[in-house]
Design an enzyme around this catalytic site. Structure first.
Site, PDB file in Angstrom:
ATOM      1  CG  ASP A   1     -10.259  34.925 128.260  1.00  0.00           C
ATOM      2  OD1 ASP A   1     -10.047  33.999 127.449  1.00  0.00           O
ATOM      3  OD2 ASP A   1     -10.176  34.762 129.494  1.00  0.00           O
TER       4      ASP A   1
ATOM      5  N   GLY B   1      -9.155  33.235 140.682  1.00  0.00           N
ATOM      6  CA  GLY B   1      -8.416  33.227 139.424  1.00  0.00           C
ATOM      7  C   GLY B   1      -7.064  33.871 139.586  1.00  0.00           C
ATOM      8  N   GLY B   2      -6.441  34.162 138.455  1.00  0.00           N
ATOM      9  CA  GLY B   2      -5.104  34.729 138.483  1.00  0.00           C
ATOM     10  C   GLY B   2      -5.064  36.133 139.056  1.00  0.00           C
TER      11      GLY B   2
END
Length: 576
Positions: free
Chosen positions: A132, A17-18
Site C-alpha cells: 500500500d 482508519g479501518g
C-alpha cells in the site's frame, strides 16, 4: 489521560482508519513522544481477521530497522485488544507535501523516490511486501527525512494469506494491475507504486484519472499512461522510460526489485541527484510552507530555499549559477568601469581604486555541501541577479560595435576639460547608446545612463506561432531526446515593451522516434516545444502539445519539414 497504566499520557487523537485509532502520547518513563495505535474492537464479523492483520503489521515492523521506515517500539496485548507503540513522525505526509508543491523537478522527485526505494529494499530483504505504498503512507518529517509508514496490509513472503482469494487490498489509484485482479503479487507491487508516485510528483496527478472505480480499473489494465513530458517538459526521455518500466501492466516487464529500480535511477541521473545532506536541507526548508503554490510552475530546489527564506528568514539560498570563466568576469569588470567613467566623467586613475560593483551586487548565500544547481528556465522574481545574468542583460541592451568601443576609449583617454580639436570632424552614423540615457544638469556636461531594471511579467497563456528550422525524420533514432531548433514568428509585447522578438531562438526536444524498419509499428517522429529566448537572454518556458507525425502505412518513413509552423503557449515568469 493515561493508557496502559501510567507510562503513556495521551496528548491527542491523530487519526482513525479501518483497523484502529492512532494517538499522540508521551512516554513518561523516557520522556519522548510516541504514536500509539489501538486495534478496533467492535465485535464485528471481521474482528478476527483485523486482529490477525494487526499482529502481522506489528511482526513486520519488528523485523525492520531502517532510517526510511518508522520504528516499532513495543507491541502490547491488553484489555481484550492490541496496542502498538511506534515512532512518532512529526511533519507532513508526501500527499500533503505535494498539495503544496504540486509539481517538482525530476532531480528532486528522483531523490525522494530513491529514499523510498531504500526503505522498501530493506523490507523486501526481510521478506516483507508493503502492498500500500502511496503518498499518504510516506512521511517527510521536520528533520527532512523520508519515512515509510503504515504496514497495515503488509504481507510476509510465504506467510499464510489473511485476505480472501480474489479480494483486492490497497488503494486503487496506486494498486498494481495484479492487485486489482486479486492476485497475491510480490515485491514488484511496491515497484509499481513507486513508479506511480514518481509520475504524480512530476506531472501533478496520478497516471490514470476516472470518475468511477470500474473505469479506473479498466484503464489501469488496458491503457498506457500519457507522457509525463507534456506536463513537465524538463523531464529527460530516459528518466521517463524508467518510470514507465516501473508502471508496466505485466509485472515480468517491470524492475525485479526496488534495488534494481534504484540503481537504474542513479545510473541515469548520476551527479544531478541530490546527496543526502542536501535533500535533508531541502525537505526541512519545505516544512515552512502551508499554502499551495500558485500556478503550474515546476518547483525546484532553488525555489524551495528562496521561498522558505522569504517566509522564515532561516534558510540559506544557494547560488542560482556559478561563473567559471575568468574572461567573462574580466569583461564584466571592464564594461562596468567604462560605464562608471561615462556616468561620472572621471579618469581611469580614479577607477583603479574603486571596488568592482559585481561582487557587492551578488547577495546569494550558499548552504554547506549544497550542489550548485543550475535550474533551466529560472525566472522567479525572488532570485537576485547573478554576474552572468547581469552581463547578459547589459550586453543585450548594448550593441557595442567597434566604433562605439573606440569612442569609449577616447572618453577614457581625453580629459573632460580638453579643448575641441581644430580638425574637421568626419560625418558618422549615430552611435548606439550603451544603455538608455536620461539628461541631467547642464553643468555635468555628460548624460548619466540609467539601467532599465524593472522586470516585466510574461503574459502567461498567450499562444505564439513558431516555425521549425530543421527537418525531423523518423529515421534518426540517435536524435531521440535531443534538442531541436525553432524560431518565434512574432514579437511578444508586455507593458509596452517587446520582451520576445520575432526571430527569437526557440528550443524543443525530440520525444518520439520509431523507425520505418520497426517490425510491428508504423514510423513516428514526435517532439515538444520547451522554451524561447527573451530579449534579456533569459529562457521563457513554453507549453506545447506533444506533436506527433505517424506514417500512414508500415515501412514508410515520415518527416517534419523545415518551415512547418506550430503553436506553443507562454507559461509565465518575468523578463527584464
Amino acid at each position: 489521560m493515561s493508557i496502559l497504566g501510567s507510562q503513556y499520557d495521551v496528548i491527542q487523537k491523530l487519526g482513525e482508519g479501518g483497523m484502529g485509532v492512532v494517538y499522540l502520547a508521551r512516554d513518561t518513563m523516557i520522556q519522548r513522544l510516541v504514536a500509539i495505535k489501538q486495534l478496533h474492537r467492535d465485535g464485528g464479523s471481521e474482528e478476527e481477521s483485523l486482529g490477525e492483520r494487526f499482529q502481522a503489521e506489528a511482526l513486520a515492523l519488528a523485523k525492520l530497522n531502517h532510517p526510511n521506515i518508522t520504528h516499532l517500539y513495543s507491541f502490547i496485548p491488553k484489555e481484550d485488544t492490541y496496542w502498538m507503540i511506534m515512532e512518532y513522525v512529526e511533519g507532513k505526509t508526501l500527499e500533503d507535501w505535494l498539495k503544496i508543491h504540486q509539481k517538482i523537478t525530476h532531480q528532486l522527485a528522483a531523490s525522494i523516490a530513491v529514499q523510498i526505494l531504500d526503505g522498501l529494499e530493506h523490507a523486501h530483504r526481510k521478506g516483507i511486501i508493503h502492498r500500500d505504498i502511496k503518498p499518504a503512507n510516506v512521511m517527510i518529517n521536520e528533520d527532512g527525512e523520508v519515512k515509510i509508514m503504515d504496514f497495515g496490509i503488509a504481507r510476509m513472503r510465504n506467510a499464510q494469506r489473511i485476505t480472501s482469494h480474489g479480494k483486492s487490498v490497497g488503494t486503487l489509484e496506486y494498486m498494481a494491475p495484479e492487485q486489482i485482479q486479486g492476485h497475491e503479487g510480490d515485491e514488484r507491487i511496491d515497484v509499481y507504486a513507486v513508479g506511480n508516485i514518481l509520475y504524480e510528483m512530476l506531472s501533478g496527478s496520478t497516471p490514470f484519472q476516472s470518475d468511477t472505480d470500474y473505469r479506473l480499473m479498466k484503464d489501469k489494465l488496458e491503457k498506457r499512461a500519457e507522457s509525463i513530458i507534456q506536463y513537465n517538459s524538463t523531464v529527460p526521455v530516459s528518466f521517463e522510460k524508467i518510470i514507465f518500466k516501473a508502471l508496466q501492466c505485466n509485472p515480468n516487464k517491470r524492475y525485479k526489485s526496488a534495488m534494481e529500480m534504484k540503481i537504474a535511477i542513479e545510473k541515469n541521473l548520476g551527479s544531478s541527484l541530490l546527496d543526502q545532506s542536501t535533500l535533508t536541507d531541502v525537505l526541512q526548508a519545505s516544512q515552512v510552507f502551508t499554502e499551495p503554490q500558485k500556478g503550474s510552475e515546476i518547483i525546484s530546489v532553488n525555489k524551495i530555499f528562496a521561498r522558505a527564506k522569504s517566509i522564515s528568514g532561516q534558510f540559506k539560498v544557494p547560488k542560482a549559477t556559478k561563473v567559471h570563466n575568468s574572461l567573462l568576469l574580466l569583461g564584466v569588470s571592464i564594461l562596468f568601469c567604462a560605464i562608471l567613467l561615462i556616468w561620472g566623467g572621471g579618469t581611469s586613475k580614479e577607477i583603479v581604486h574603486e571596488k568592482t560593483p559585481v561582487a557587492s551586487e551578488v547577495t546569494w548565500t550558499e548552504p554547506e555541501n549544497s550542489p550548485q544547481e543550475v535550474v533551466l528556465n529560472q525566472t522567479s522574481s525572488e532570485f537576485e541577479e547573478s554576474p552572468n545574468e547581469m552581463y547578459k542583460r547589459i550586453i543585450n541592451n548594448t550593441e557595442v560595435i567597434p566604433e562605439a568601443k573606440e569612442e569609449i576609449k577616447k572618453d577614457i583617454s581625453q580629459p573632460t576639460n580638453s579643448k575641441p580639436s581644430n580638425q574637421p570632424k568626419k560625418k558618422s552614423e549615430p552611435k548606439p547608446s550603451i544603455i538608455p540615457e536620461k539628461t541631467v544638469k547642464k553643468e555635468d556636461n555628460v548624460k548619466k545612463p540609467v539601467v532599465p531594471n524593472t522586470p516585466v511579467k510574461v503574459p502567461a497563456g498567450k499562444i505564439i506561432s513558431i516555425t521549425l528550422k530543421e527537418d525531423l525524420s523518423s529515421e534518426e533514432k540517435e536524435r531521440d531526446g535531443k534538442q531541436i531548433q525553432l524560431i518565434c514568428n512574432e514579437d511578444v509585447v508586455a507593458e509596452n515593451r517587446v520582451i520576445i522578438k520575432k526571430g527569437a531562438e526557440v528550443i524543443g526536444k525530440i520525444v518520439d522516434v520509431v523507425e520505418s524498419t520497426h517490425s510491428r509499428k508504423k514510423a513516428l517522429i514526435g517532439f515538444v516545444i520547451q522554451y524561447v529566448i527573451a530579449v534579456d537572454g533569459s529562457k521563457v518556458k513554453l507549453k506545447s502539445k506533444r506533436y506527433r507525425l505517424y506514417a500512414d502505412t508500415q515501412g514508410i518513413p515520415v518527416t517534419y519539414k523545415t518551415g512547418e509552423t506550430f503553436e506553443a503557449k507562454l507559461r509565465g515568469g518575468k523578463v527584464r
